[in-house]
Design a protein around this motif. Structure first.
Motif, PDB file in Angstrom:
ATOM      1  N   ASP A   1       0.823  -1.211   0.000  1.00 30.44           N
ATOM      2  CA  ASP A   1       0.000   0.000   0.000  1.00 30.44           C
ATOM      3  C   ASP A   1       0.855   1.259   0.000  1.00 30.44           C
ATOM      4  N   SER A   2       2.013   1.190   0.634  1.00 29.34           N
ATOM      5  CA  SER A   2       2.862   2.377   0.783  1.00 29.34           C
ATOM      6  C   SER A   2       3.449   2.855  -0.543  1.00 29.34           C
ATOM      7  N   VAL A   3       3.453   1.998  -1.569  1.00 27.68           N
ATOM      8  CA  VAL A   3       4.066   2.395  -2.846  1.00 27.68           C
ATOM      9  C   VAL A   3       3.066   2.383  -3.999  1.00 27.68           C
ATOM     10  N   LYS A   4       1.857   1.923  -3.725  1.00 31.59           N
ATOM     11  CA  LYS A   4       0.850   1.818  -4.783  1.00 31.59           C
ATOM     12  C   LYS A   4       0.602   3.191  -5.403  1.00 31.59           C
ATOM     13  N   GLY A   5       0.631   3.231  -6.733  1.00 35.09           N
ATOM     14  CA  GLY A   5       0.422   4.493  -7.434  1.00 35.09           C
ATOM     15  C   GLY A   5       1.702   5.275  -7.683  1.00 35.09           C
ATOM     16  N   ARG A   6       2.790   4.886  -7.021  1.00 30.78           N
ATOM     17  CA  ARG A   6       4.081   5.581  -7.208  1.00 30.78           C
ATOM     18  C   ARG A   6       5.120   4.671  -7.863  1.00 30.78           C
ATOM     19  N   PHE A   7       5.078   3.383  -7.531  1.00 28.19           N
ATOM     20  CA  PHE A   7       6.061   2.427  -8.046  1.00 28.19           C
ATOM     21  C   PHE A   7       5.390   1.503  -9.064  1.00 28.19           C
ATOM     22  N   THR A   8       6.175   1.065 -10.035  1.00 22.14           N
ATOM     23  CA  THR A   8       5.684   0.114 -11.031  1.00 22.14           C
ATOM     24  C   THR A   8       6.719  -0.980 -11.231  1.00 22.14           C
ATOM     25  N   ILE A   9       6.294  -2.226 -11.073  1.00 21.23           N
ATOM     26  CA  ILE A   9       7.168  -3.362 -11.339  1.00 21.23           C
ATOM     27  C   ILE A   9       6.850  -3.903 -12.726  1.00 21.23           C
TER      28      ILE A   9
ATOM     29  N   MET B   1      15.047  -9.353 -17.509  1.00 19.69           N
ATOM     30  CA  MET B   1      15.222  -8.293 -16.528  1.00 19.69           C
ATOM     31  C   MET B   1      13.907  -8.023 -15.806  1.00 19.69           C
ATOM     32  N   VAL B   2      14.016  -7.627 -14.558  1.00 15.13           N
ATOM     33  CA  VAL B   2      12.881  -7.135 -13.781  1.00 15.13           C
ATOM     34  C   VAL B   2      13.221  -5.714 -13.357  1.00 15.13           C
ATOM     35  N   TYR B   3      12.234  -4.840 -13.453  1.00 15.89           N
ATOM     36  CA  TYR B   3      12.460  -3.426 -13.151  1.00 15.89           C
ATOM     37  C   TYR B   3      11.528  -2.963 -12.036  1.00 15.89           C
ATOM     38  N   LEU B   4      11.977  -1.948 -11.323  1.00 14.13           N
ATOM     39  CA  LEU B   4      11.120  -1.253 -10.377  1.00 14.13           C
ATOM     40  C   LEU B   4      11.264   0.237 -10.665  1.00 14.13           C
ATOM     41  N   GLN B   5      10.257   0.794 -11.311  1.00 12.29           N
ATOM     42  CA  GLN B   5      10.234   2.225 -11.563  1.00 12.29           C
ATOM     43  C   GLN B   5       9.647   2.927 -10.357  1.00 12.29           C
ATOM     44  N   MET B   6      10.413   3.831  -9.786  1.00 17.75           N
ATOM     45  CA  MET B   6      10.000   4.498  -8.554  1.00 17.75           C
ATOM     46  C   MET B   6       9.850   5.991  -8.833  1.00 17.75           C
ATOM     47  N   ASN B   7       8.636   6.491  -8.722  1.00 19.93           N
ATOM     48  CA  ASN B   7       8.336   7.904  -8.933  1.00 19.93           C
ATOM     49  C   ASN B   7       7.868   8.548  -7.635  1.00 19.93           C
ATOM     50  N   SER B   8       7.878   9.868  -7.621  1.00 22.39           N
ATOM     51  CA  SER B   8       7.421  10.620  -6.444  1.00 22.39           C
ATOM     52  C   SER B   8       8.066  10.084  -5.170  1.00 22.39           C
ATOM     53  N   LEU B   9       9.358   9.920  -5.218  1.00 22.95           N
ATOM     54  CA  LEU B   9      10.068   9.331  -4.093  1.00 22.95           C
ATOM     55  C   LEU B   9      10.011  10.221  -2.864  1.00 22.95           C
TER      56      LEU B   9
END
Length: 123
Positions: free
Chosen positions: A62-70, A78-86
């Motif tokens: 819940d803490s990253v929903k809407g900000r992070f994308t796997i 490859m696996v990615y973690l896009q982290m926005n609005s950090l």
């Protein structure tokens, strides 16, 4: 056996973005669920996100929903973690992990781990 190598961590200001990468190798990794966890100093390692390699179905804390994308790239393994609005509270060592178990949000479910990559978010 699955091998995992993370990269892409660094220092970023609050509100910024980073993309973490996890290079995956091994004979049967496409049957695994890939997860990202993080561990801040003095805290337990916590679930961040996961993706089932075969279907692409994703799960988020819940803490990253809407900000992070796997996401995953089948061609590049490859696996990615896009982290926005950090946020400063996202500061932690981030780990890539792999499991065949169904309980994907529990770190004890994961059999394979990368070495981790540091993410620091300044305020």
């Amino acid at each position: 056996q699955v091998q995992l190598v993370e990269s892409g961590g660094g220092l970023v200001q609050a509100g910024g973005s980073l993309r973490l990468s996890c290079a995956v190798s091994g004979r049967t990794f496409r049957s695994y669920t890939m997860g990202w966890f993080r561990q801040a100093p003095g805290k337990e390692r916590e679930f961040v996100a996961a993706i089932r390699w075969s279907t692409g179905i994703t799960y988020y804390a819940d803490s990253v929903k809407g900000r992070f994308t796997i996401s995953r790239d089948n061609a590049q393994n490859m696996v990615y973690l896009q982290m926005n609005s950090l946020k400063p509270e996202d500061t932690a060592v981030y780990y890539c992990a792999a499991t065949v178990r169904l309980t994907i949000a529990a770190k004890m479910s994961y059999d394979y781990w990368g070495q981790g990559t540091q993410v620091t978010v300044s305020s």
